[in-house]
Structure formats: C-alpha cells, structure tokens
Design a protein around this motif. Structure first.
Motif, PDB file in Angstrom:
ATOM      1  N   HIS A  17     -12.155 -15.230 -30.323  1.00  0.00           N
ATOM      2  CA  HIS A  17     -11.905 -16.672 -30.213  1.00  0.00           C
ATOM      3  C   HIS A  17     -11.327 -17.290 -31.486  1.00  0.00           C
ATOM      4  N   VAL A  51     -13.210 -23.988 -32.485  1.00  0.00           N
ATOM      5  CA  VAL A  51     -12.687 -23.254 -31.326  1.00  0.00           C
ATOM      6  C   VAL A  51     -13.797 -22.420 -30.695  1.00  0.00           C
ATOM      7  N   ARG A  55     -15.080 -22.747 -26.885  1.00  0.00           N
ATOM      8  CA  ARG A  55     -14.852 -21.562 -26.060  1.00  0.00           C
ATOM      9  C   ARG A  55     -16.146 -21.110 -25.386  1.00  0.00           C
ATOM     10  N   THR A  56     -17.226 -21.134 -26.119  1.00  0.00           N
ATOM     11  CA  THR A  56     -18.490 -20.606 -25.620  1.00  0.00           C
ATOM     12  C   THR A  56     -19.363 -21.671 -24.977  1.00  0.00           C
ATOM     13  N   HIS A 261     -11.511 -21.775 -18.635  1.00  0.00           N
ATOM     14  CA  HIS A 261     -12.079 -20.586 -19.262  1.00  0.00           C
ATOM     15  C   HIS A 261     -12.868 -20.979 -20.510  1.00  0.00           C
ATOM     16  N   TRP A 262     -12.566 -22.157 -21.054  1.00  0.00           N
ATOM     17  CA  TRP A 262     -13.336 -22.706 -22.165  1.00  0.00           C
ATOM     18  C   TRP A 262     -14.594 -23.346 -21.575  1.00  0.00           C
ATOM     19  N   ARG A 263     -15.753 -22.793 -21.849  1.00  0.00           N
ATOM     20  CA  ARG A 263     -16.984 -23.292 -21.222  1.00  0.00           C
ATOM     21  C   ARG A 263     -17.327 -24.708 -21.660  1.00  0.00           C
ATOM     22  N   ALA A 283      -7.603 -27.048 -26.789  1.00  0.00           N
ATOM     23  CA  ALA A 283      -7.358 -25.937 -25.881  1.00  0.00           C
ATOM     24  C   ALA A 283      -5.909 -25.915 -25.423  1.00  0.00           C
TER      25      ALA A 283
END
Length: 289
Positions: A17, A51, A55-56, A261-263, A283
C-alpha cells in the motif's frame, strides 16, 4: 537466523500500500513546504501512513508505528484536506494525463451508496464541513457522485447524503470537471459526450447538456416514452440513443469497484464530509498515477 526468502516476504509486507518511487517523485513537489518550527515527520512517510490507513480501513490509533505518531498523521491529513492539497495533486495528475493525450473525453456519470459506520455520526453541527448523511431503512448512508473518463478514472467527485437524488447533482458534478492545460488556455470543462443511466433522463438535464454543446447518451425512461406517445405529434421526437455507445457506461461501475477496494472508502468512518472526500480524492489520485 532469518532466511533470504523470509526477508523478501517481510519487505513485501512492509511495502504493501505504499507509494512507489515514481509516484513519490510526481507528488513531492505538490506538497506544502514547512516554513518554520521543529523538524517534522518526513512527508513521504506520513503520506504512506495515510494511504495505509484508508486502504485498510483501520482507526487512526491503529496505524503502524513505522509511519510515525498516529496523531501527527491525522493532523497532517486534516490540514491537507482543509487546504485542498489532495485536490491540487489530483488536478496536477489529470493535467499531466491530458498533456500526454491520455484522457478519453467520453465521460460517464453515476453514484454509489456508501454505508456510514456509527463513528461517522455525531459531528459538530454547522459549517460546510459537517457530515452529509442520509437516513434510510438500512441506516446512515452517504452517496458518492462521480464523473469518470472513458478509461475509468475519476474526473469529478461530490459527496452528499445517501437520500439525495442522482439527477439533482448532475450539474454540480459537471461543474467540478476542470482539467488544467500545461501551458496557455483555460482548463477543459466540457466532455465530448456524456453517458448516464435512466436516473439522469430528464428534460432539464438534456436541455442543460444541449446548451453546453455536450452530446448525451441517456436512455429514456418508460414513463417518459409513454407520456410522449400519448401527446402524439406534440410529444416530439424521442431522444437519440445509441446502445453501442451506452455499453461504455460500465467504466464508471468499474471505477467505483476500484475505489471500494479501499476499505476506508467502501465504509465511511469519517465524521466530516471534508475528510471523507479528501480520502476519496487521494484514492482517485493514485488511480491517475
């Protein structure tokens, strides 16, 4: 003793990431410079942490310590969100793509519902930065309205409450399209063609697009077609519709899929619209890079 294979695996996990050297080379000149005060955490390290967080989808306090203090990351993110740094970087990436002839100006528009976590509620009321949240049978939601180019990259993003109708936001979304020229000339704001689903089929929208000289591929709703048929010759001609061009509308669906896809974007945890929109802008920026 650690094997060479485990070392490689560890390095891959650490780099997951994070920005590549090429991406950082493009972004570094666009970040605000520190003018005074104590030395702060390296900007690349902070941006990597931001990021990683989105992402997570983890809480700020759970961001790994290798990125520095979570409070420093959050402070820097809020500052960059407030001063428009993320938007400036996105505009620069779009301008770079336009200069290379890499933008397909067949633009698709649509919206997607984003479930809001309970932590997104309860922001201080008043001011432009408070949360636009809609309440429905499924709970609190926001809606992300987007226009993307023919290659599935975001050109404009607007966040509203989840109960806002798509067609009411089209003009606002279109006003956000402004791709700067690398040289003289005003930013490009007008696509060659707009592709949208039946939710955007209205006389007002079609008239707006005609005034701006933008060709439209929008299917007519069944009730509109029936009403026009009842009026016979007074109903006018049906709008021009090309089903082959309409097939390309799926680029906006694929773009939403990539963003989610980015939680931290698929579910909204941020209390303010400003923070959530900044995360989506970040994003989108990486999609252009």
């Amino acid at each position: 003793m650690r094997s060479a294979r485990s070392t490689v695996i560890l390095e891959c996990v650490v780099r997951r990431h994070e920005l590549t050297d090429a991406e950082w080379e493009l972004l570094e000149p666009l970040l605000p410079r520190q003018r005074m005060g104590r030395p702060r955490i390296d900007d690349r390290r902070v941006l990597n942490g931001i990021v990683w967080k989105f992402r997570t989808g983890v809480a700020w306090r759970d961001v790994p310590e290798r990125y520095g203090s979570w409070a420093s990351l959050h402070t820097r993110f809020r500052r960059w969100a407030s001063d428009g740094t993320f938007t400036v970087m996105l505009r620069a990436a779009q301008a770079r793509a336009d200069a290379a002839g890499d933008i397909d100006w067949l633009v698709a528009v649509d919206s997607t519902i984003v479930r809001a976590h309970q932590s997104a509620a309860g922001a201080r009321k008043g001011g432009a930065a408070t949360e636009p949240l809609g309440r429905s049978r499924g709970g609190l939601t926001s809606k992300l309205h987007m226009a993307c180019d023919g290659r599935g990259r975001p050109l404009a993003l607007v966040v509203t409450g989840g109960n806002v109708n798509d067609c009411t936001m089209l003009e606002t979304v279109m006003e956000q399209i402004a791709v700067a020229r690398q040289g003289p000339g005003r930013p490009r704001t007008r696509p060659d063609r707009l592709v949208a689903d039946k939710g955007y089929s209205s006389r007002a929208i079609r008239a707006h697009l005609r005034r701006r000289g933008i060709a439209a591929t929008i299917p007519e709703r069944a009730d509109q077609a029936a009403g026009r048929a009842r009026r016979a010759s007074r109903g006018g001609r049906p709008p021009v519709f090309d089903p082959e061009i309409y097939k390309r509308r799926n680029v906006v669906e694929r773009c939403f899929n990539r963003l989610k896809h980015w939680r931290g974007i698929a579910t909204r945890y941020d209390k303010t619209a400003e923070s959530y929109q900044a995360a989506v802008t970040l994003a989108a920026l990486l999609m252009w890079l």
